[in-house]
Scaffold this active site. Structure first.
Site, PDB file in Angstrom:
ATOM      1  CG  ASN A  36      -1.744   1.253   1.339  1.00 19.14           C
ATOM      2  OD1 ASN A  36      -1.908   1.964   0.341  1.00 19.14           O
ATOM      3  ND2 ASN A  36      -2.288   1.540   2.515  1.00 19.14           N
ATOM      4  CD1 TRP A  37       3.857   1.141  -2.506  1.00 19.56           C
ATOM      5  CD2 TRP A  37       4.001   2.170  -4.492  1.00 19.56           C
ATOM      6  NE1 TRP A  37       4.788   0.469  -3.250  1.00 19.56           N
ATOM      7  CE2 TRP A  37       4.896   1.072  -4.478  1.00 19.56           C
ATOM      8  CE3 TRP A  37       3.917   2.965  -5.642  1.00 19.56           C
ATOM      9  CZ2 TRP A  37       5.694   0.759  -5.583  1.00 19.56           C
ATOM     10  CZ3 TRP A  37       4.710   2.652  -6.738  1.00 19.56           C
ATOM     11  CH2 TRP A  37       5.587   1.563  -6.702  1.00 19.56           C
ATOM     12  CE  LYS A  38       0.271   3.655   4.570  1.00 13.93           C
ATOM     13  NZ  LYS A  38       0.182   3.826   5.999  1.00 13.93           N
ATOM     14  CD  GLU A  98      -2.828   5.738   6.468  1.00 16.16           C
ATOM     15  OE1 GLU A  98      -2.850   5.749   5.221  1.00 16.16           O
ATOM     16  OE2 GLU A  98      -1.878   5.264   7.127  1.00 16.16           O
ATOM     17  CD  GLU A 131      -3.711  -2.446   7.537  1.00 15.57           C
ATOM     18  OE1 GLU A 131      -2.547  -2.548   7.171  1.00 15.57           O
ATOM     19  OE2 GLU A 131      -4.474  -1.579   7.111  1.00 15.57           O
ATOM     20  CG  HIS A 191      -5.775   1.901   5.095  1.00 20.32           C
ATOM     21  ND1 HIS A 191      -5.302   2.924   5.873  1.00 20.32           N
ATOM     22  CD2 HIS A 191      -4.753   1.017   4.960  1.00 20.32           C
ATOM     23  CE1 HIS A 191      -4.042   2.674   6.191  1.00 20.32           C
ATOM     24  NE2 HIS A 191      -3.687   1.525   5.645  1.00 20.32           N
ATOM     25  N   GLY A 194       2.383   2.622  10.623  1.00 21.48           N
ATOM     26  CA  GLY A 194       3.289   3.748  10.395  1.00 21.48           C
ATOM     27  C   GLY A 194       4.038   4.211  11.627  1.00 21.48           C
ATOM     28  CB  SER A 251       5.273  -1.226  12.102  1.00 20.83           C
ATOM     29  OG  SER A 251       4.833   0.114  12.224  1.00 20.83           O
ATOM     30  N   GLY A 253       2.824  -1.052   4.318  1.00 22.55           N
ATOM     31  CA  GLY A 253       2.848   0.360   3.935  1.00 22.55           C
ATOM     32  C   GLY A 253       4.274   0.817   3.658  1.00 22.55           C
ATOM     33  N   GLY A 254       4.893   1.443   4.656  1.00 22.19           N
ATOM     34  CA  GLY A 254       6.219   2.063   4.497  1.00 22.19           C
ATOM     35  C   GLY A 254       7.248   1.161   3.825  1.00 22.19           C
TER      36      GLY A 254
HETATM   37  C1  PEP Z   1      -0.753   0.292   6.030  1.00 18.36           C
HETATM   38  O1  PEP Z   1      -0.747   1.386   5.508  1.00 18.36           O
HETATM   39  O2  PEP Z   1      -1.711  -0.467   5.841  1.00 18.36           O
HETATM   40  C2  PEP Z   1       0.390  -0.096   6.857  1.00 18.36           C
HETATM   41  C3  PEP Z   1       0.348  -1.249   7.450  1.00 18.36           C
HETATM   42  O3  PEP Z   1       1.422   0.786   6.951  1.00 18.36           O
HETATM   43  P1  PEP Z   1       2.869   0.501   7.634  1.00 18.36           P
HETATM   44  O4  PEP Z   1       3.360  -0.814   7.109  1.00 18.36           O
HETATM   45  O5  PEP Z   1       3.717   1.637   7.208  1.00 18.36           O
HETATM   46  O6  PEP Z   1       2.642   0.452   9.109  1.00 18.36           O
END
Ligand code: PEP
Length: 253
Positions: free
Chosen positions: A11-13, A100, A170, A98, A176, A215, A236-237
């Protein structure tokens, strides 16, 4: 990981560019990471058309996902993107709810349920994201939060709603932050979620893939993914670094 094929979803957001799309797909193709696992890429919507073209020439196995989608078919909704628009640029999956979207854009569980239904109606695989906040966990309300988020979908979409769908646990406090859930905490939540599905439909609970997100890094992926009810990850990251993402995929095998 038993009968369920693992999934690792990026997930590049609101990040990335064309160069990263190419680097990512080349890294996945060169590593053979997509053998025996489903790899999903969700770049920003503006990159999807380009990503589809690159995917078709570099790494055909990669599944494209939308990060968010309208609950409506089409019409005068400036700035919105529909299921059919995403299908037109090669998407087969879509993330629904999600954290966010829920917390920064005020999406209610009811709206998320409508998006989930819209995805299924249009032949997209919905990835329903659920998770509690830090405060809810501290107050012992983590499972009641998960229950209400999942029930909202069951109430609107019916008891067979999780056939051909994906769930993602999540925890909001882990996304994040660099602070992933421990494998024990994640497994406990995944077991609870699978139990909810089993209470409705046993067969579906055995087949549905439940991803952990929050994370995930190359250093913690293996331990998380080896838990019995964790079928892969939503990343994500770390998905913005092709080398790290490929290592995470290898940990899911
Ligand atoms: C996400 O955006 O779904 C996520 C899990 O981000 P991260 O891996 O950066 O915590």
């Amino acid at each position: 990981m038993g009968i369920r094929k693992p999934v690792v979803a990026a997930n590049w957001k609101m990040n990335g560019n064309k160069q990263l799309v190419t680097d990512f797909l080349k890294a996945v193709a060169d590593s053979g990471a997509s053998t025996n696992i489903d790899i999903v890429l969700s770049p920003p919507a503006t990159l999807l058309d380009f990503t589809q073209t690159q995917r078709d020439s570099l790494c055909k196995d990669v599944i494209l996902a939308a990060q968010n989608m309208s609950q409506l078919d089409n019409g005068a909704y400036t700035g919105e993107l529909s299921a059919q628009l995403f299908k037109d640029v090669g998407c087969n999956w879509v993330y629904c709810g999600h954290s966010e979207r829920r917390h920064k854009y005020g999406e209610s569980s009811k709206l998320v349920a409508k998006k989930f239904i819209q995805a299924k109606k249009n032949g997209l695989v919905p990835v329903l994201c659920v998770g509690e906040t830090e405060e809810e966990r501290k107050k012992g309300k983590a499972f009641s939060r998960l229950t209400s988020q999942i029930e909202a979908v069951i109430n609107l979409a019916g008891k067979d709603c999780f056939d051909n769908a994906i769930l993602a646990y999540e925890p909001v406090w882990a996304i994040g932050t660099g602070n992933a859930a421990s494998p024990e905490i994640a497994q406990e939540a995944h077991k609870f979620i699978r139990g909810m599905v089993a209470a409705m439909r046993q067969e579906c609970s055995e087949n549905i893939r439940i991803l952990y997100g929050g994370s995930v890094k190359p250093e913690n992926a293996k331990e998380l993914f080896s838990q019995p009810d964790i079928d892969g990850g939503l990343i994500g990251g770390a998905s913005l670094k092709p080398h790290d993402f490929v290592e995470i995929c290898q940990a899911a095998k």
